[in-house]
Scaffold this active site. Sequence first.
Site, PDB file in Angstrom:
ATOM      1  N   HIS A   8       2.450  96.890  76.679  1.00 52.99           N
ATOM      2  CA  HIS A   8       1.017  96.606  76.520  1.00 52.99           C
ATOM      3  C   HIS A   8       0.600  95.249  77.057  1.00 52.99           C
ATOM      4  O   HIS A   8      -0.569  94.865  76.910  1.00 52.99           O
ATOM      5  CB  HIS A   8       0.611  96.672  75.049  1.00 52.99           C
ATOM      6  CG  HIS A   8       0.736  98.025  74.459  1.00 52.99           C
ATOM      7  ND1 HIS A   8      -0.310  98.929  74.433  1.00 52.99           N
ATOM      8  CD2 HIS A   8       1.776  98.654  73.897  1.00 52.99           C
ATOM      9  CE1 HIS A   8       0.090 100.049  73.852  1.00 52.99           C
ATOM     10  NE2 HIS A   8       1.362  99.914  73.523  1.00 52.99           N
ATOM     11  N   LYS A  56     -13.283  90.924  71.256  1.00 56.87           N
ATOM     12  CA  LYS A  56     -11.857  91.168  71.525  1.00 56.87           C
ATOM     13  C   LYS A  56     -11.068  90.001  70.947  1.00 56.87           C
ATOM     14  O   LYS A  56     -11.665  88.998  70.560  1.00 56.87           O
ATOM     15  CB  LYS A  56     -11.620  91.285  73.033  1.00 56.87           C
ATOM     16  CG  LYS A  56     -12.284  90.159  73.835  1.00 56.87           C
ATOM     17  CD  LYS A  56     -12.196  90.352  75.335  1.00 56.87           C
ATOM     18  CE  LYS A  56     -13.098  91.382  75.929  1.00 56.87           C
ATOM     19  NZ  LYS A  56     -12.479  92.661  76.232  1.00 56.87           N
ATOM     20  N   ARG A  57      -9.742  90.121  70.881  1.00 52.29           N
ATOM     21  CA  ARG A  57      -8.931  88.991  70.419  1.00 52.29           C
ATOM     22  C   ARG A  57      -9.300  87.751  71.220  1.00 52.29           C
ATOM     23  O   ARG A  57      -9.636  87.848  72.397  1.00 52.29           O
ATOM     24  CB  ARG A  57      -7.441  89.270  70.663  1.00 52.29           C
ATOM     25  CG  ARG A  57      -6.808  90.247  69.717  1.00 52.29           C
ATOM     26  CD  ARG A  57      -5.329  90.428  70.028  1.00 52.29           C
ATOM     27  NE  ARG A  57      -5.130  91.089  71.309  1.00 52.29           N
ATOM     28  CZ  ARG A  57      -4.182  90.762  72.191  1.00 52.29           C
ATOM     29  NH1 ARG A  57      -3.333  89.790  71.952  1.00 52.29           N
ATOM     30  NH2 ARG A  57      -4.058  91.426  73.331  1.00 52.29           N
ATOM     31  N   LYS A  75      -8.527  86.242  78.448  1.00 50.97           N
ATOM     32  CA  LYS A  75      -9.721  87.092  78.314  1.00 50.97           C
ATOM     33  C   LYS A  75     -10.994  86.328  78.678  1.00 50.97           C
ATOM     34  O   LYS A  75     -12.058  86.892  78.834  1.00 50.97           O
ATOM     35  CB  LYS A  75      -9.813  87.647  76.900  1.00 50.97           C
ATOM     36  CG  LYS A  75      -8.660  88.608  76.562  1.00 50.97           C
ATOM     37  CD  LYS A  75      -8.754  89.109  75.128  1.00 50.97           C
ATOM     38  CE  LYS A  75      -7.573  89.961  74.711  1.00 50.97           C
ATOM     39  NZ  LYS A  75      -7.699  91.378  75.124  1.00 50.97           N
ATOM     40  N   THR A  77      -9.616  98.473  75.708  1.00 50.59           N
ATOM     41  CA  THR A  77     -10.117  99.730  75.149  1.00 50.59           C
ATOM     42  C   THR A  77     -11.542  99.531  74.641  1.00 50.59           C
ATOM     43  O   THR A  77     -12.316 100.487  74.561  1.00 50.59           O
ATOM     44  CB  THR A  77      -9.217 100.230  74.002  1.00 50.59           C
ATOM     45  OG1 THR A  77      -8.911  99.124  73.141  1.00 50.59           O
ATOM     46  CG2 THR A  77      -7.943 100.840  74.532  1.00 50.59           C
ATOM     47  N   LYS A 110     -15.175 101.898  74.710  1.00 56.91           N
ATOM     48  CA  LYS A 110     -16.072 102.154  73.574  1.00 56.91           C
ATOM     49  C   LYS A 110     -17.514 101.846  73.960  1.00 56.91           C
ATOM     50  O   LYS A 110     -18.440 102.607  73.660  1.00 56.91           O
ATOM     51  CB  LYS A 110     -15.649 101.317  72.360  1.00 56.91           C
ATOM     52  CG  LYS A 110     -14.265 101.700  71.839  1.00 56.91           C
ATOM     53  CD  LYS A 110     -13.644 100.638  70.939  1.00 56.91           C
ATOM     54  CE  LYS A 110     -12.140 100.926  70.798  1.00 56.91           C
ATOM     55  NZ  LYS A 110     -11.372  99.802  70.249  1.00 56.91           N
TER      56      LYS A 110
HETATM   57  C1  26Q Z   1       5.029  89.052  71.112  1.00 60.42           C
HETATM   58  C2  26Q Z   1       6.036  88.138  70.922  1.00 60.42           C
HETATM   59  C3  26Q Z   1       6.044  87.345  69.831  1.00 60.42           C
HETATM   60  C4  26Q Z   1       5.010  87.457  68.928  1.00 60.42           C
HETATM   61  C5  26Q Z   1       3.996  88.371  69.107  1.00 60.42           C
HETATM   62  C6  26Q Z   1       4.007  89.165  70.191  1.00 60.42           C
HETATM   63  C7  26Q Z   1       2.903  90.109  70.413  1.00 60.42           C
HETATM   64  C8  26Q Z   1       2.106  90.547  69.384  1.00 60.42           C
HETATM   65  C9  26Q Z   1       1.047  91.407  69.620  1.00 60.42           C
HETATM   66  C10 26Q Z   1       2.618  90.566  71.676  1.00 60.42           C
HETATM   67  C11 26Q Z   1       1.562  91.417  71.904  1.00 60.42           C
HETATM   68  C12 26Q Z   1       0.763  91.848  70.886  1.00 60.42           C
HETATM   69  C13 26Q Z   1      -0.387  92.718  71.094  1.00 60.42           C
HETATM   70  C14 26Q Z   1      -0.770  93.114  72.276  1.00 60.42           C
HETATM   71  C15 26Q Z   1      -1.971  93.908  72.505  1.00 60.42           C
HETATM   72  O1  26Q Z   1      -2.760  94.159  71.611  1.00 60.42           O
HETATM   73  N1  26Q Z   1      -2.156  94.352  73.750  1.00 60.42           N
HETATM   74  C16 26Q Z   1      -3.311  95.120  74.148  1.00 60.42           C
HETATM   75  O2  26Q Z   1      -2.977  96.488  74.069  1.00 60.42           O
HETATM   76  C17 26Q Z   1      -4.093  97.292  74.337  1.00 60.42           C
HETATM   77  C18 26Q Z   1      -3.685  98.729  74.118  1.00 60.42           C
HETATM   78  O3  26Q Z   1      -2.835  99.157  75.126  1.00 60.42           O
HETATM   79  C19 26Q Z   1      -4.608  97.057  75.746  1.00 60.42           C
HETATM   80  O4  26Q Z   1      -5.783  97.808  75.931  1.00 60.42           O
HETATM   81  C20 26Q Z   1      -4.915  95.578  75.957  1.00 60.42           C
HETATM   82  O5  26Q Z   1      -5.242  95.350  77.319  1.00 60.42           O
HETATM   83  C21 26Q Z   1      -3.719  94.750  75.557  1.00 60.42           C
HETATM   84  O6  26Q Z   1      -4.044  93.378  75.628  1.00 60.42           O
END
Ligand code: 26Q
Length: 748
Positions: free
Chosen positions: A297, A481-482, A487, A589, A593
């Site tokens: 992701h 978004k986050r 972003k 995503t 929406k």
């Molecule tokens: C990784 C290493 C250490 C600590 C945390 C993490 C970590 C935590 C959460 C890495 C990634 C995430 C979350 C990622 C995320 O939400 N990605 C999003 O996924 C969506 C669904 O596929 C996409 O639409 C977005 O583009 C993407 O940013």
Amino acid sequence: MKKNEFLKELKDLQTENKDVKELYMEVSALAMKYLSSQWRPYTGRAAYYFSIEYLMGRMFYNNLMELGVAEQVKEIFAKKGVDIHVFEEVEDAALGNGGLGRLAACFLDSAAGLSIPLYGYGIRYKYGLFKQQFINGYQVEEPDDWLAWGDPWSVRKERESRVIHFADFDVTAVPYDMPIIGKRINTLRLYQAEGSDEAAKISEYLYPADDTEEGKILRIRQEYFFSAAAIGELVDKFVQAHGTYFKRFPNYHSIQLNDTHPVMAIAELIRILTKEYAVGFSDAVRIAKRTFNYTNHTILPEALECWDYQLLERILPDIAAVFKRLQSCAGREWKKLGCTESESEKMAIVQDGRIRMANAAVYVASTVNGVAEIHSDILKKEVFAAAYRYYPDKFQNKTNGVTQRRWLMLCNSELSAMFDRYAAGWRSDMKKIEMIDTSDQVVLHEFIAVKETKKKELLQYIREREGIELPKDCMVYSQIKRLHEYKRQLMTAFAILRIYFDLKDGKLPDFYPSVFLFGAKAASCYYRAKGIIKYINEIANLVNHDPQTRDKLRVVFVQNYNVSYAEKIVAGSNVSLQVSTAGLEASGTGNMKFMMNGAVTVGTMDGANIEIVEKAGRENNYIFGATVEELTAIRDRYDPNVILTKDLEARRVVETLTDGTFQDDGNGYFSELYRSLTEGAPWHKADNYFVLYDLPEYVNALLKANSEYGNKELFSQKALYNATHSSYFSSDRTIAEYAADIWKVNEI
Ligand code: 26Q
């Protein structure tokens, strides 16, 4: 319980002197009773979704809708003098932080809707993503005590608890099952950690800070905890039903790893097979290879998980050993395949004392997929290029989608009713909305009226929640978004300032009154993200109070943005801001929406934006900015200071970070942001997300959309065209693809 029995009991329900919480508990319990007879175990081939996040949002309205009783419940309550909207007080289940967690929730919904057996596994955090408020413009976090409202949609399955062993202590994993309602009822099983104080800590918080060794250990425990509980359960059930001929295990199970957080499951399956059932190591690996699939992701290097080998060895020695043997096994395979040293290094699972979770996933998984075309291409060309060379058949694309039940039917019943009038049958076959003639004046004016209604509702909601009154007739641009540098919420902030200064200088006489909405939470240890929130709140404070501009331009950063807030914002907005640096947003995503609800996109050629304009026409959206190819070409010689020297308007806005226009109370947030753009930092070059590079085109795109909005019919036709061409972005389509191409499971 039959439907009419359910409705009768509901009619008989005493509502007097009961508060919202009591009513919520009672109605939900009744609905659970009603659905329980249809909620049966299933023993055939199924898909399993392992995810560390599930952003379910509010379940009450959705579940009543899925049970087909929403309207009746509303009427019954109305007769009793209870407005169904009172249940908006119910807290969201926010066991996730962003796209990855919400995608998991949309996928579960779609699978149930399509009658595909898909079972979700995860962690029942005691506290979900923190609650956010702003004090003096700064983010302040509070624990999200979501269980204080009760959890009527879960069933505790005490008897199915399992013990999970760590080197230093044992933990009991107690499952809580949630029904996922659709054409069939699937289950989301979340494990709660119990046994001792240290055990309970494992399921206390979502993403505990991992900047200390203690924090890292806790994260490893979380990942292993739920992965091992789920794998243990699947193996036990398999043995009970089919015995120990494990070669058949993959015939019954296809496990989807939602990013790398559940990759411990691979090692756990191999550990159980080899240690507890005496399967040979290579046979166990072969079985794992046929069982697991991996979705990536994000390509941001800092998000690719690596664990210190010795740390893992300390708390899970057998699991660490499995990763090490996996590396030897893979190493031998790569030699045979003729990989070069450097290729083997790139694919390495254990190297320099670290375990690279994504590489472990890619090596074992049958399929590896990205979440939008461009993202899947980048995985093949860059992130996993070596693996792609030797295992090209593993790689797939599965462009994300969102469930139209929550993101259209539930949050926009008015637009849905309009679709009922012009595209009968669309609720079971969404493609039908493409037949709607967007140039038909009657249709168009109904659409304009729907958008007005939803905008009014949104503005009313903002008035209640934020205490801010916004102009009735305005164009709404939203970025929700986050909060993350890539972003580029900061770029939107700069664009707003450019527009603000131009308005004050009288350069934009025809500017249509506009509101910019932001919604985002900053991870609690992400210093810059917090600085960006404060900066935008300062801009809001300036712009909203300036008598010269306040009728034309407003900025609101809503507090505690979550799924329920998003439902209001996507329905009521005109413009969806999707402005990530090209190549970095895996898919997005939120963009889908907004599209479904008839907003146009102002965005870069990134993630699923590319496919959105492919379906809805570039001419119906406002695409701007550097492409991945352009960025690759200029990356090495890009110097934002050249822009700042030449472009006085850019300089004027960027310097508000340091010239005293805005105050960060001596906290240093703003000057640090300034330096990140002009000097860089030890870990990155100046303006590594190309904010200043794309800013001028961004402002133009925003202004172009603004000027076209002045022509309501032209603009609305574009917006409606987007909505009627959004069916590709239904997660029903995505799930049907996963089921056919990856899981090989059928509708049951
Ligand atoms: C990784 C290493 C250490 C600590 C945390 C993490 C970590 C935590 C959460 C890495 C990634 C995430 C979350 C990622 C995320 O939400 N990605 C999003 O996924 C969506 C669904 O596929 C996409 O639409 C977005 O583009 C993407 O940013």
